[in-house]
Write a protein that holds these residues in place. Sequence first.
Motif, PDB file in Angstrom:
ATOM      1  N   ALA A  39      93.505  86.266 143.197  1.00  0.00           N
ATOM      2  CA  ALA A  39      94.590  86.879 143.958  1.00  0.00           C
ATOM      3  C   ALA A  39      94.061  87.661 145.149  1.00  0.00           C
ATOM      4  N   THR A  40      92.812  88.115 145.072  1.00  0.00           N
ATOM      5  CA  THR A  40      92.196  88.876 146.151  1.00  0.00           C
ATOM      6  C   THR A  40      90.797  88.331 146.415  1.00  0.00           C
ATOM      7  N   ALA A  41      90.259  88.622 147.590  1.00  0.00           N
ATOM      8  CA  ALA A  41      88.866  88.285 147.863  1.00  0.00           C
ATOM      9  C   ALA A  41      87.996  88.985 146.825  1.00  0.00           C
ATOM     10  N   THR A  42      87.036  88.249 146.262  1.00  0.00           N
ATOM     11  CA  THR A  42      86.279  88.752 145.115  1.00  0.00           C
ATOM     12  C   THR A  42      84.783  88.577 145.332  1.00  0.00           C
ATOM     13  N   ARG A  43      84.021  89.561 144.877  1.00  0.00           N
ATOM     14  CA  ARG A  43      82.565  89.535 145.008  1.00  0.00           C
ATOM     15  C   ARG A  43      81.917  89.752 143.651  1.00  0.00           C
ATOM     16  N   TRP A  44      80.923  88.911 143.361  1.00  0.00           N
ATOM     17  CA  TRP A  44      80.088  89.069 142.178  1.00  0.00           C
ATOM     18  C   TRP A  44      78.687  89.475 142.666  1.00  0.00           C
ATOM     19  N   PRO A  45      78.242  90.688 142.436  1.00  0.00           N
ATOM     20  CA  PRO A  45      76.887  91.063 142.866  1.00  0.00           C
ATOM     21  C   PRO A  45      75.837  90.338 142.035  1.00  0.00           C
ATOM     22  N   ASP A  46      74.565  90.584 142.335  1.00  0.00           N
ATOM     23  CA  ASP A  46      73.477  89.860 141.675  1.00  0.00           C
ATOM     24  C   ASP A  46      73.636  89.838 140.153  1.00  0.00           C
ATOM     25  N   HIS A  47      73.539  88.630 139.600  1.00  0.00           N
ATOM     26  CA  HIS A  47      73.594  88.440 138.153  1.00  0.00           C
ATOM     27  C   HIS A  47      72.917  87.113 137.822  1.00  0.00           C
ATOM     28  N   SER A  48      72.689  86.864 136.560  1.00  0.00           N
ATOM     29  CA  SER A  48      72.127  85.574 136.133  1.00  0.00           C
ATOM     30  C   SER A  48      72.646  85.265 134.741  1.00  0.00           C
ATOM     31  N   HIS A  49      72.632  83.982 134.406  1.00  0.00           N
ATOM     32  CA  HIS A  49      73.179  83.515 133.136  1.00  0.00           C
ATOM     33  C   HIS A  49      72.074  82.977 132.232  1.00  0.00           C
ATOM     34  N   ALA A  50      72.294  83.084 130.939  1.00  0.00           N
ATOM     35  CA  ALA A  50      71.346  82.532 129.977  1.00  0.00           C
ATOM     36  C   ALA A  50      71.476  81.018 129.880  1.00  0.00           C
ATOM     37  N   VAL A  51      72.498  80.466 130.499  1.00  0.00           N
ATOM     38  CA  VAL A  51      72.767  79.025 130.447  1.00  0.00           C
ATOM     39  C   VAL A  51      72.875  78.482 131.864  1.00  0.00           C
ATOM     40  N   HIS A  52      72.793  77.150 131.983  1.00  0.00           N
ATOM     41  CA  HIS A  52      73.016  76.503 133.274  1.00  0.00           C
ATOM     42  C   HIS A  52      74.493  76.627 133.654  1.00  0.00           C
ATOM     43  N   GLU A  53      74.760  76.640 134.968  1.00  0.00           N
ATOM     44  CA  GLU A  53      76.134  76.761 135.449  1.00  0.00           C
ATOM     45  C   GLU A  53      76.396  75.693 136.507  1.00  0.00           C
ATOM     46  N   LEU A  54      77.456  74.927 136.308  1.00  0.00           N
ATOM     47  CA  LEU A  54      77.912  73.960 137.302  1.00  0.00           C
ATOM     48  C   LEU A  54      79.184  74.507 137.921  1.00  0.00           C
ATOM     49  N   LEU A  55      79.144  74.752 139.236  1.00  0.00           N
ATOM     50  CA  LEU A  55      80.252  75.391 139.945  1.00  0.00           C
ATOM     51  C   LEU A  55      80.903  74.427 140.925  1.00  0.00           C
ATOM     52  N   TRP A  56      82.212  74.475 141.004  1.00  0.00           N
ATOM     53  CA  TRP A  56      82.946  73.750 142.035  1.00  0.00           C
ATOM     54  C   TRP A  56      84.313  74.405 142.172  1.00  0.00           C
ATOM     55  N   ASN A  57      85.063  74.024 143.166  1.00  0.00           N
ATOM     56  CA  ASN A  57      86.377  74.621 143.400  1.00  0.00           C
ATOM     57  C   ASN A  57      87.467  73.566 143.362  1.00  0.00           C
ATOM     58  N   ASP A  58      88.611  73.944 142.851  1.00  0.00           N
ATOM     59  CA  ASP A  58      89.802  73.118 142.999  1.00  0.00           C
ATOM     60  C   ASP A  58      90.441  73.367 144.359  1.00  0.00           C
ATOM     61  N   ALA A  59      90.276  74.590 144.871  1.00  0.00           N
ATOM     62  CA  ALA A  59      90.819  74.945 146.183  1.00  0.00           C
ATOM     63  C   ALA A  59      89.970  76.063 146.774  1.00  0.00           C
ATOM     64  N   GLY A  60      89.809  76.016 148.085  1.00  0.00           N
ATOM     65  CA  GLY A  60      89.061  77.064 148.767  1.00  0.00           C
ATOM     66  C   GLY A  60      87.563  76.813 148.793  1.00  0.00           C
ATOM     67  N   ALA A  61      86.848  77.721 149.437  1.00  0.00           N
ATOM     68  CA  ALA A  61      85.392  77.622 149.570  1.00  0.00           C
ATOM     69  C   ALA A  61      84.766  78.954 149.173  1.00  0.00           C
ATOM     70  N   SER A  62      83.765  78.894 148.321  1.00  0.00           N
ATOM     71  CA  SER A  62      83.026  80.075 147.886  1.00  0.00           C
ATOM     72  C   SER A  62      81.608  80.007 148.427  1.00  0.00           C
ATOM     73  N   THR A  63      80.962  81.148 148.563  1.00  0.00           N
ATOM     74  CA  THR A  63      79.560  81.169 148.966  1.00  0.00           C
ATOM     75  C   THR A  63      78.739  81.833 147.875  1.00  0.00           C
ATOM     76  N   LEU A  64      77.571  81.236 147.606  1.00  0.00           N
ATOM     77  CA  LEU A  64      76.646  81.767 146.613  1.00  0.00           C
ATOM     78  C   LEU A  64      75.287  81.946 147.258  1.00  0.00           C
ATOM     79  N   ARG A  65      74.646  83.054 146.916  1.00  0.00           N
ATOM     80  CA  ARG A  65      73.391  83.404 147.584  1.00  0.00           C
ATOM     81  C   ARG A  65      72.285  83.584 146.553  1.00  0.00           C
ATOM     82  N   VAL A  66      71.133  82.956 146.825  1.00  0.00           N
ATOM     83  CA  VAL A  66      69.913  83.124 146.036  1.00  0.00           C
ATOM     84  C   VAL A  66      68.817  83.500 147.014  1.00  0.00           C
TER      85      VAL A  66
END
Length: 293
Positions: A39-66
């Motif tokens: 509903a609003t512009a959202t930010r996830w600060p630095d984090h990491s997962h114990a598992v692999h993650e496959l990301l995609w969008n149904d709508a819109g464009a997201s940016t991810l930084r490493v």
Amino acid sequence: MSQAYALPAPTGPFRQMPLERAGSVAVDFTSVGIGETLATATRWPDHSHAVHELLWNDAGASTLRVGRRTWTVTPAIGLWMPAGTVHSAVSPAGTRYRATYFTPDADRSLGLSGTGMRGETSPPAPPGAVPEAPPGALPQTPSSVRITVLVRELLDRLGSTTLKASSRELTEAMVLDVLAPSPHQFLVHEPTAGLLQPIVAAVLADPADARSLGDWSRQLRVSERTITRAFQTETGLGFARWVGSVRVQRATTLLADGEPLEDIAEAMGYRSASAFGAAFRKLTGTTPSSLRH
């Protein structure tokens, strides 16, 4: 399902998440999917997962930084984020993001080897990657992937609550088998060389900056070859293609937001919408309109 991978409650535009090492959290799944419309512009600060993650969008464009590399995720091009890789993310309001998590040994547990994205030589781990990730055949560095109609349908099937265990295992195996690297990616690698910092700062602040390689050569009092070599060394691209990658990535977000093509072309420094379209196709292999939603 592990609480760490439950869909986070909508808590506003800032989502704090933990730093986890690959395989450090016990989970009771091979794969699990989540999705959310923001509903609003959202930010996830630095984090990491114990598992692999496959990301995609149904709508819109997201940016991810490493580290100093930034990818754009769209409905057509997703991102494989290996377990343990520290990353941050930003998504504008209206984005419908999707994510499917796979355990680090998913390919082995499903009896897969040597197909799809497996069996390829990975480049050196990027800055920000958590060390000591367990070895596996799946990519161990972030990789742009094609979200084809088949991949999307298989991932949607995994979201069914009535899928039998045997059918689920078969579908998981098919996803990993058909998942393939994208020949094009919305990636910007910011070089660190001191010589290039005036160029990097100027272009990131204003992608329409029209200064040519010759202009920068005269301003910085170095040869064009020196600038080109510095860009090639750090990013694998020459000056013009690096500027183009910045423009494409910035334009992708504007396209997903529904901005008029003519306005985007002007903002990115192109003389017309057709010129912008031609440059966009050359760099990405797709048309700007394909990213509309």
